[in-house]
Design a protein around this motif. Structure first.
Motif, short mmCIF file in Angstrom:
data_model
loop_
_atom_site.label_atom_id
_atom_site.label_comp_id
_atom_site.label_asym_id
_atom_site.label_seq_id
_atom_site.Cartn_x
_atom_site.Cartn_y
_atom_site.Cartn_z
N LEU A 68 29.27 -47.11 4.09
CA LEU A 68 28.03 -47.56 4.54
C LEU A 68 26.97 -47.52 4.95
CD1 LEU A 68 30.73 -49.37 6.96
CD2 LEU A 68 29.91 -50.72 5.47
N ASN A 69 27.21 -46.35 4.91
CA ASN A 69 25.03 -45.37 4.56
C ASN A 69 24.98 -45.35 6.34
OD1 ASN A 69 23.45 -44.11 3.94
ND2 ASN A 69 21.78 -45.64 3.51
N ASN A 70 25.71 -45.57 6.74
CA ASN A 70 25.30 -44.70 8.91
C ASN A 70 26.82 -43.73 8.42
OD1 ASN A 70 27.83 -46.06 8.61
ND2 ASN A 70 26.52 -48.44 9.38
N THR A 71 26.09 -43.78 11.07
CA THR A 71 27.44 -42.87 11.74
C THR A 71 27.62 -43.04 12.06
OG1 THR A 71 25.44 -42.07 12.28
CG2 THR A 71 26.68 -41.09 10.14
N ARG A 72 29.06 -43.10 13.23
CA ARG A 72 29.68 -43.14 14.48
C ARG A 72 30.11 -42.67 15.08
NH1 ARG A 72 31.38 -48.33 12.01
NH2 ARG A 72 30.41 -48.16 10.53
N VAL A 89 43.09 -45.14 16.74
CA VAL A 89 42.08 -44.42 15.66
C VAL A 89 41.23 -45.50 15.90
CG1 VAL A 89 40.37 -42.88 13.45
CG2 VAL A 89 43.30 -43.07 14.39
N GLY A 90 40.49 -44.77 16.99
CA GLY A 90 39.11 -46.07 17.68
C GLY A 90 37.36 -45.77 16.58
N VAL A 91 37.30 -46.29 15.97
CA VAL A 91 36.28 -46.82 14.78
C VAL A 91 35.68 -47.46 15.92
CG1 VAL A 91 35.49 -46.91 12.86
CG2 VAL A 91 37.80 -47.06 12.94
N ALA A 92 34.16 -46.62 16.36
CA ALA A 92 33.23 -47.16 17.01
C ALA A 92 32.46 -48.09 16.49
CB ALA A 92 32.69 -46.75 18.52
N THR A 93 31.42 -49.61 17.11
CA THR A 93 31.05 -49.78 16.71
C THR A 93 29.44 -49.31 15.87
OG1 THR A 93 31.67 -51.88 17.87
CG2 THR A 93 29.59 -52.21 16.37
#
Length: 477
Positions: free
Chosen positions: A193-197, A249-253
């Motif tokens: 997705l080319n981002n981080t979180r 596993v909480g994948v944050a927005t």
């Protein structure tokens, strides 16, 4: 002539006597060999079907030695014998010899063979209970014990007896820890997705106390920052033993605007298709059909990239850090609203990676019920690989309740070989619930043990019904 004839008779008799003796010798030697259980010339059926007298079970307990006090012992009770502690005349407690587990190194503890009658008990289930014991009161400072002993917490442990001589059961108990932990992993990069979180990892109490490597259930939670509101509910399910050992596993927005839940990035990641104007609008709610409001510039349809991120990056990262194993059959997904839509889509179209989904207040209205119109007809999960739990609040309005009910009935009607009502398909309508997190949290208490139930065989399949007086005679002494 008479002499020659008698010689012939004598020779003939000797021949027959010799042959008879050889036959007897062959019977005694070969017959005994064939009857011996270790005879290597037996066929496969003989070697895999030992006699009833041979059947036994050996229990291997995996528990960190560092978590035991110097005088602590691990004991095992079973349906065959629940009383594992005896009371001496002076009132002190002592373990019965057959119940004591023997240290076997590498944080392993092994029971003595537990024999049983295969003819009677093969195929039946036996319950195992682990006891943490010390005869020196106050000595267990790591895990304070009332009366010198305490049983394992969490889900009950059952083993189905297979009738063999060397069956082994592996158990990972915990005794002391009553709360799980949430660990944030900051700045996790997504090449997909080319981002981080941030990823929030909830470990149940069992894994906090006993972190030895094993296979666990692992659930990806979209909008995962809300896992911080859920830990007490997850702890309660784990301690009561009504649900399997589960890592959440909480994948944050990946927000693009501060505190804005409906950002373009969230809309992209949690929708499976490009938004398009459509009609009729579900529930008569016109904004649900207006893409210029929902997804400006068409920024939608990225769920498969998001799910790739979960399976290819997030799950491997968490498995490595916790030293646990998962398979597609033990991986699941959950979400609320758009996250609920994505959960349904994942378990339906990628059941080899997500076998179970909690679709809470799912946005199944997306693109005028596109999930029901296009996804259900064009995909077919393999029976036994997918389970869906749908829930919605009765006060959320027709745009939420109507599509959810419709998808539930469509799955039962068109995919009844995969989704069996009450077994792999559920619908929970929360009376008075709105489209807000507390309503979802309230329904989660039912969803978690339904999707991830602990193993509890029917009483009719048990070796015998478990006694409600487990260890009471010893403890009361």
């Amino acid at each position: 002539k008479m002499t020659k004839k008698m010689k012939k008779i004598d020779n003939g008799a000797a021949y027959y006597l010799l042959m008879a003796g050889l036959w007897v010798l062959c019977f005694l030697v070969c017959g005994c060999c064939c009857a011996h259980p270790n005879n290597n010339n037996n066929n496969s059926n003989s070697t895999t079907a030992p006699s009833a007298a041979c059947a036994s079970l050996r229990v291997v307990v995996h528990y960190p030695e560092s978590r035991l006090c110097a005088t602590c012992e691990l004991l095992i009770g079973t349906d065959f014998n629940w009383t594992v502690v005896a009371v001496s005349p002076d009132g002190t407690l002592a373990p019965t010899p057959n119940a004591v587990l023997t240290p076997a190194g590498s944080d392993r503890w092994v029971s003595k063979p537990i024999p049983y009658d295969a003819a009677t008990h093969k195929g039946k289930w036996i319950e195992l209970t682990l006891i943490r014991f010390t005869s020196q009161f106050g000595a267990d400072t790591i895990c304070p014990v009332n009366g010198g002993l305490i049983r394992n917490m969490g889900e009950r442990t059952f083993v189905q007896l297979d009738g063999t001589c060397n069956q082994t059961a592996d158990v990972y108990p915990f005794f002391c820890t009553r709360t799980g932990t949430i660990t944030p992993l900051a700045n996790v990069a997504s090449p997909q997705l080319n981002n981080t979180r941030t990823i929030y990892v909830y470990q149940p109490p069992s894994l906090v106390e006993n972190p030895l490597p094993r296979t666990v259930h692992m659930v990806a939670l979209s909008d995962g920052q809300i896992v911080q509101w859920m830990d007490s509910a997850l702890d309660a399910s784990a301690l009561a033993g009504v649900a399997r050992e589960t890592v959440v596993v909480g994948v944050a927005t990946a927000y693009t605007n501060n505190n804005n839940n409906n950002t373009q990035q969230r809309m992209f990641e949690l929708t499976f298709s490009k938004c398009h104007d459509c009609s009729p609008c579900p529930g008569g709610y016109a904004p649900a059909c207006n893409c210029s409001d929902l997804a400006p510039n068409g920024h939608s349809g990225g769920s498969d990239l998001y799910l790739d991120f979960v399976t290819q990056t997030v799950f491997p990262l968490v498995r490595s850090k916790l030293r646990v194993h998962t398979t597609g059959a033990t991986q699941g997904i959950a979400g609320y609203s758009l996250g609920g839509l994505t959960a349904c889509y994942a378990a339906y179209t990628r059941s080899s990676e997500f076998s179970r989904a909690h679709c809470s207040s799912p946005s199944l209205w997306w693109n005028c019920n596109e999930f029901e119109r296009r996804v259900i007809p064009n995909h077919k999960p393999v029976p036994g690989t997918s389970a869906l739990y749908l829930d919605v609040g009765s006060a959320e309005g027709a745009i939420m309740t109507d599509p959810t009910r419709s998808v539930y009935h469509a799955l039962a009607r068109e995919r009844g070989d995969v989704y069996v009502v009450g077994r792999t398909l559920w619908l929970d309508v929360g009376q008075g619930d709105y489209h807000e997190p507390n309503s979802w949290l309230r329904r989660m208490y039912t969803a978690v043990p339904t999707l991830y139930p602990s193993v509890t065989p029917p009483t009719t399949e048990r070796v015998r019904e478990a006694s409600a007086e487990l260890l009471m005679s010893a403890a009361e002494g």
